[in-house]
Write a protein that holds these residues in place. Structure first.
Motif, PDB file in Angstrom:
ATOM      1  N   LYS A 221       1.011  -1.282   0.044  1.00  0.00           N
ATOM      2  CA  LYS A 221       0.098   0.037  -0.153  1.00  0.00           C
ATOM      3  C   LYS A 221       0.800   1.212  -0.002  1.00  0.00           C
ATOM      4  O   LYS A 221       0.655   2.213  -0.644  1.00  0.00           O
TER       5      LYS A 221
ATOM      6  N   HIS B 157       2.961   5.812  -6.459  1.00  0.00           N
ATOM      7  CA  HIS B 157       2.706   5.849  -7.719  1.00  0.00           C
ATOM      8  C   HIS B 157       1.207   6.461  -8.116  1.00  0.00           C
ATOM      9  O   HIS B 157       0.982   6.421  -9.128  1.00  0.00           O
TER      10      HIS B 157
ATOM     11  N   GLU C 107       2.187   1.431  -3.354  1.00  0.00           N
ATOM     12  CA  GLU C 107       1.184   2.017  -4.397  1.00  0.00           C
ATOM     13  C   GLU C 107       0.855   3.369  -4.206  1.00  0.00           C
ATOM     14  O   GLU C 107       0.783   4.108  -5.481  1.00  0.00           O
TER      15      GLU C 107
ATOM     16  N   ALA D  43      -4.439   5.926  -3.816  1.00  0.00           N
ATOM     17  CA  ALA D  43      -4.882   4.603  -3.406  1.00  0.00           C
ATOM     18  C   ALA D  43      -6.479   4.675  -3.793  1.00  0.00           C
ATOM     19  O   ALA D  43      -6.939   5.496  -2.922  1.00  0.00           O
TER      20      ALA D  43
END
Length: 216
Positions: free
Chosen positions: A197, A203, A200, A206
């Motif tokens: 997470k 980038h 993630e 979420a």
């Protein structure tokens, strides 16, 4: 766990993954599940919670479920005047579905119990430090107060802490199912999920909201 029944009713939901030691309030209104509650209330009081796969509406009335779930014991049962029920389900242990039994309006299954020994989820000081820092990075300022409350004040450790985090963290039901299925490796799996997470997040946002995640 030896005294638990080998055949239990299954209550499948699309967005709830139960963990041992956690309580969840449920409102039962569908006729088939009202029948289920009436049955277990006069028997062993155990219900198996299972996460649905795919589209429940498409596969009605018996959509596929994941084979590992967590059973709960019915408590605080209140039957309303119109036949609906309010109850609190307390998670008691993990199970694996051996086969489904579909001779009633609600689902039942023969299960093998696969409870995780509490000491399997013990965390040493290094693991606790890593978990705390990951939560602080993932949740931000809210995690500091949450950690103080649940660890320092309430004293949650080991299985109580790990299952509490797995249940309450704002992650997807599929990620929670992955944590449930990890069984004795749940601590390492939780660290892996948090690592993912955080990567993630580097980038892009979420989920769909792009907002911060919180402990519910």
């Amino acid at each position: 766990m030896a005294a638990l029944p080998t055949i239990i009713p299954i209550f499948p939901l699309p967005n709830l993954v139960l963990f041992p030691g956690l309580n969840v309030p449920l409102h039962i209104f569908e006729p088939r599940y009202r029948e289920m509650i009436a049955h277990v209330a006069n028997a062993h009081g155990v219900i198996g919670m299972a996460l649905l796969k795919g589209d429940a509406d498409t596969d009605y009335p018996f959509p596929d479920i994941f084979e590992i779930g967590c059973a709960g014991k019915v408590g605080g049962l209140l039957k309303l005047a119109d036949g609906r029920y309010n109850l609190v389900l307390e998670g008691i242990g993990e199970f694996r579905v051996v086969r489904e039994i579909r001779d009633r309006s609600y689902r039942q299954a023969e299960v093998n119990w696969c409870p995780v020994r509490p000491d399997a989820l013990d965390c040493d000081a290094e693991t606790m430090d890593a978990l705390r820092e990951m939560l602080f990075s993932y949740l931000g300022d809210a995690a500091h107060e949450a950690w103080r409350t649940i660890v320092e004040q309430r004293g949650l450790r080991g299985a109580e802490l790990i299952n509490f985090l797995c249940f309450h963290l704002d992650i997807t039901p599929l990620e929670k199912q992955t944590l449930l299925e990890a069984l004795a490796d749940r601590v390492d799996c939780l660290l892996d999920v948090l690592t993912f997470k955080l990567e993630e997040r580097k980038h892009g946002p979420a989920g769909t909201s792009g907002g911060p995640d919180t402990v519910q």
